[in-house]
Design a protein around this motif. Sequence first.
Motif, PDB file in Angstrom:
ATOM      1  N   THR A  75      71.408-107.090  46.213  1.00 37.47           N
ATOM      2  CA  THR A  75      70.918-106.687  46.462  1.00 37.47           C
ATOM      3  C   THR A  75      69.337-106.930  45.883  1.00 37.47           C
ATOM      4  O   THR A  75      68.255-106.577  45.929  1.00 37.47           O
ATOM      5  N   SER A  76      69.103-107.155  44.888  1.00 37.78           N
ATOM      6  CA  SER A  76      68.807-108.151  43.471  1.00 37.78           C
ATOM      7  C   SER A  76      69.176-108.866  42.375  1.00 37.78           C
ATOM      8  O   SER A  76      70.507-108.523  42.024  1.00 37.78           O
ATOM      9  N   VAL A  77      68.129-109.556  42.114  1.00 39.82           N
ATOM     10  CA  VAL A  77      68.865-110.451  40.877  1.00 39.82           C
ATOM     11  C   VAL A  77      67.725-110.523  40.001  1.00 39.82           C
ATOM     12  O   VAL A  77      66.378-110.122  39.922  1.00 39.82           O
ATOM     13  N   LYS A  78      67.861-110.954  38.897  1.00 36.76           N
ATOM     14  CA  LYS A  78      66.372-111.055  37.354  1.00 36.76           C
ATOM     15  C   LYS A  78      66.676-111.700  36.648  1.00 36.76           C
ATOM     16  O   LYS A  78      68.264-111.774  35.558  1.00 36.76           O
ATOM     17  N   ARG A  79      66.527-113.023  36.854  1.00 43.14           N
ATOM     18  CA  ARG A  79      66.895-114.168  35.395  1.00 43.14           C
ATOM     19  C   ARG A  79      66.909-114.176  34.371  1.00 43.14           C
ATOM     20  O   ARG A  79      67.656-114.106  33.465  1.00 43.14           O
ATOM     21  N   GLY A  80      66.255-113.243  33.765  1.00 46.73           N
ATOM     22  CA  GLY A  80      65.804-112.893  31.892  1.00 46.73           C
ATOM     23  C   GLY A  80      66.858-112.317  31.951  1.00 46.73           C
ATOM     24  O   GLY A  80      66.472-111.158  32.895  1.00 46.73           O
ATOM     25  N   ASP A  81      67.222-112.316  30.960  1.00 41.46           N
ATOM     26  CA  ASP A  81      68.274-110.969  30.508  1.00 41.46           C
ATOM     27  C   ASP A  81      69.420-110.512  31.933  1.00 41.46           C
ATOM     28  O   ASP A  81      70.162-109.858  32.004  1.00 41.46           O
ATOM     29  N   VAL A  82      69.820-111.796  32.927  1.00 34.70           N
ATOM     30  CA  VAL A  82      70.499-111.895  33.460  1.00 34.70           C
ATOM     31  C   VAL A  82      71.229-109.888  33.727  1.00 34.70           C
ATOM     32  O   VAL A  82      72.050-109.238  33.489  1.00 34.70           O
ATOM     33  N   THR A  83      69.971-109.875  35.667  1.00 31.89           N
ATOM     34  CA  THR A  83      70.671-108.970  35.820  1.00 31.89           C
ATOM     35  C   THR A  83      70.997-108.857  37.607  1.00 31.89           C
ATOM     36  O   THR A  83      70.081-109.643  38.270  1.00 31.89           O
ATOM     37  N   THR A  84      71.832-108.120  38.301  1.00 34.34           N
ATOM     38  CA  THR A  84      71.982-108.234  39.769  1.00 34.34           C
ATOM     39  C   THR A  84      72.660-107.611  39.638  1.00 34.34           C
ATOM     40  O   THR A  84      73.756-106.505  39.176  1.00 34.34           O
ATOM     41  N   SER A  85      72.411-106.465  41.215  1.00 37.99           N
ATOM     42  CA  SER A  85      72.620-105.721  41.825  1.00 37.99           C
ATOM     43  C   SER A  85      73.221-106.226  43.160  1.00 37.99           C
ATOM     44  O   SER A  85      72.779-106.335  43.759  1.00 37.99           O
ATOM     45  N   PHE A  86      74.275-105.125  43.215  1.00 35.41           N
ATOM     46  CA  PHE A  86      75.253-104.999  44.218  1.00 35.41           C
ATOM     47  C   PHE A  86      74.755-103.956  45.403  1.00 35.41           C
ATOM     48  O   PHE A  86      74.789-102.575  45.073  1.00 35.41           O
ATOM     49  N   ARG A  87      75.045-104.323  46.499  1.00 32.39           N
ATOM     50  CA  ARG A  87      75.032-102.685  47.522  1.00 32.39           C
ATOM     51  C   ARG A  87      76.569-103.005  48.408  1.00 32.39           C
ATOM     52  O   ARG A  87      77.275-103.900  48.222  1.00 32.39           O
ATOM     53  N   PRO A  88      77.161-101.897  48.564  1.00 33.22           N
ATOM     54  CA  PRO A  88      78.795-102.120  49.543  1.00 33.22           C
ATOM     55  C   PRO A  88      78.307-102.051  50.454  1.00 33.22           C
ATOM     56  O   PRO A  88      77.058-101.948  51.658  1.00 33.22           O
ATOM     57  N   VAL A  89      79.238-102.776  51.873  1.00 34.07           N
ATOM     58  CA  VAL A  89      78.603-103.999  52.771  1.00 34.07           C
ATOM     59  C   VAL A  89      78.498-102.938  53.862  1.00 34.07           C
ATOM     60  O   VAL A  89      79.724-101.722  53.208  1.00 34.07           O
ATOM     61  N   GLY A  90      78.074-102.016  54.807  1.00 34.73           N
ATOM     62  CA  GLY A  90      77.799-101.306  55.516  1.00 34.73           C
ATOM     63  C   GLY A  90      77.253-100.558  55.277  1.00 34.73           C
ATOM     64  O   GLY A  90      76.920 -99.667  56.554  1.00 34.73           O
ATOM     65  N   GLY A  91      76.005-100.893  54.177  1.00 35.82           N
ATOM     66  CA  GLY A  91      74.596 -99.961  54.049  1.00 35.82           C
ATOM     67  C   GLY A  91      75.229 -98.798  53.906  1.00 35.82           C
ATOM     68  O   GLY A  91      75.887 -98.606  52.615  1.00 35.82           O
ATOM     69  N   ASP A  92      74.282 -97.472  54.270  1.00 36.59           N
ATOM     70  CA  ASP A  92      74.971 -95.900  53.997  1.00 36.59           C
ATOM     71  C   ASP A  92      76.099 -95.715  54.930  1.00 36.59           C
ATOM     72  O   ASP A  92      76.017 -94.380  54.008  1.00 36.59           O
ATOM     73  N   PHE A  93      76.769 -96.696  55.441  1.00 37.13           N
ATOM     74  CA  PHE A  93      78.304 -95.652  55.409  1.00 37.13           C
ATOM     75  C   PHE A  93      78.946 -95.651  54.633  1.00 37.13           C
ATOM     76  O   PHE A  93      79.214 -96.702  53.649  1.00 37.13           O
ATOM     77  N   ASN A  94      79.555 -94.529  54.244  1.00 35.38           N
ATOM     78  CA  ASN A  94      80.317 -93.812  53.373  1.00 35.38           C
ATOM     79  C   ASN A  94      81.818 -94.473  54.148  1.00 35.38           C
ATOM     80  O   ASN A  94      82.460 -93.683  54.775  1.00 35.38           O
ATOM     81  N   ALA A  95      82.474 -95.253  53.040  1.00 34.09           N
ATOM     82  CA  ALA A  95      83.900 -95.322  53.722  1.00 34.09           C
ATOM     83  C   ALA A  95      84.447 -93.628  53.593  1.00 34.09           C
ATOM     84  O   ALA A  95      85.719 -93.983  53.796  1.00 34.09           O
ATOM     85  N   ASN A  96      84.768 -93.467  51.902  1.00 34.02           N
ATOM     86  CA  ASN A  96      85.511 -92.318  51.908  1.00 34.02           C
ATOM     87  C   ASN A  96      85.246 -91.172  52.810  1.00 34.02           C
ATOM     88  O   ASN A  96      86.479 -90.267  52.780  1.00 34.02           O
ATOM     89  N   THR A  97      83.813 -90.929  53.221  1.00 36.90           N
ATOM     90  CA  THR A  97      83.442 -89.714  53.620  1.00 36.90           C
ATOM     91  C   THR A  97      83.396 -89.882  55.604  1.00 36.90           C
ATOM     92  O   THR A  97      83.546 -88.737  56.187  1.00 36.90           O
ATOM     93  N   GLY A  98      83.249 -91.394  55.564  1.00 36.31           N
ATOM     94  CA  GLY A  98      82.981 -91.710  57.253  1.00 36.31           C
ATOM     95  C   GLY A  98      81.251 -90.488  57.732  1.00 36.31           C
ATOM     96  O   GLY A  98      80.838 -90.821  58.354  1.00 36.31           O
ATOM     97  N   ALA A  99      80.722 -90.647  56.010  1.00 35.58           N
ATOM     98  CA  ALA A  99      79.302 -89.832  56.189  1.00 35.58           C
ATOM     99  C   ALA A  99      77.991 -91.047  57.040  1.00 35.58           C
ATOM    100  O   ALA A  99      77.774 -89.642  58.112  1.00 35.58           O
ATOM    101  N   GLY A 100      78.623 -92.042  57.539  1.00 30.30           N
ATOM    102  CA  GLY A 100      78.125 -92.763  58.084  1.00 30.30           C
ATOM    103  C   GLY A 100      77.394 -92.602  59.794  1.00 30.30           C
ATOM    104  O   GLY A 100      77.177 -92.447  60.872  1.00 30.30           O
ATOM    105  N   GLY A 101      79.171 -91.919  60.613  1.00 32.22           N
ATOM    106  CA  GLY A 101      79.170 -92.002  61.688  1.00 32.22           C
ATOM    107  C   GLY A 101      78.349 -90.800  62.129  1.00 32.22           C
ATOM    108  O   GLY A 101      78.100 -90.678  63.635  1.00 32.22           O
ATOM    109  N   ALA A 102      78.198 -89.397  61.849  1.00 24.95           N
ATOM    110  CA  ALA A 102      76.856 -88.780  62.261  1.00 24.95           C
ATOM    111  C   ALA A 102      76.112 -89.343  62.589  1.00 24.95           C
ATOM    112  O   ALA A 102      75.244 -89.293  63.194  1.00 24.95           O
ATOM    113  N   ASP A 103      75.598 -90.357  61.074  1.00 22.05           N
ATOM    114  CA  ASP A 103      74.359 -90.972  61.404  1.00 22.05           C
ATOM    115  C   ASP A 103      74.177 -91.692  62.512  1.00 22.05           C
ATOM    116  O   ASP A 103      72.751 -92.029  63.345  1.00 22.05           O
ATOM    117  N   PHE A 104      74.770 -92.687  62.759  1.00 24.66           N
ATOM    118  CA  PHE A 104      75.113 -93.378  62.913  1.00 24.66           C
ATOM    119  C   PHE A 104      75.476 -92.857  64.686  1.00 24.66           C
ATOM    120  O   PHE A 104      74.303 -93.611  65.714  1.00 24.66           O
TER     121      PHE A 104
END
Length: 120
Positions: A75-104
């Motif tokens: 989701t973001s990359v910073k080159r000075g002092d190297v920072t990389t941020s990740f987001r799980p594939v599927g965005g807001d869907f929570n695979a553990n709880t299925g929370a995205g299902g209701a919103d979907f």
Amino acid sequence: MLEKMKLLLGITGNEKDGLLQFVLDTVTDMVKNYCHMSIDEAIPAQLENVVVRMAVDMWRAEGYGNETNSNAEVTSVKRGDVTTSFRPVGGDFNANTGAGGADFIKAYTKQLNAFRKVGW
């Protein structure tokens, strides 16, 4: 419905048919639950395209078919002092709880409400 889904996703061949069918079945179950249909009841022909569109959206949102990708997106990359941020594939869907299902399903309530039965 499987062929329509493959057409919309640009998938040729049969190697992903099992996974495509799983997503299609999942969405069909969601629609039947929302509309208070019985398990044995078939989806009305007028709802088939809605189910296919929902399945395509779920396929894309949850990152199915991306075997070569990791389980996260950068989701973001910073080159000075190297920072990389990740987001799980599927965005807001929570695979553990299925929370995205209701919103979907909320995105499709206008189309589904015409077929919804009163539940007791």
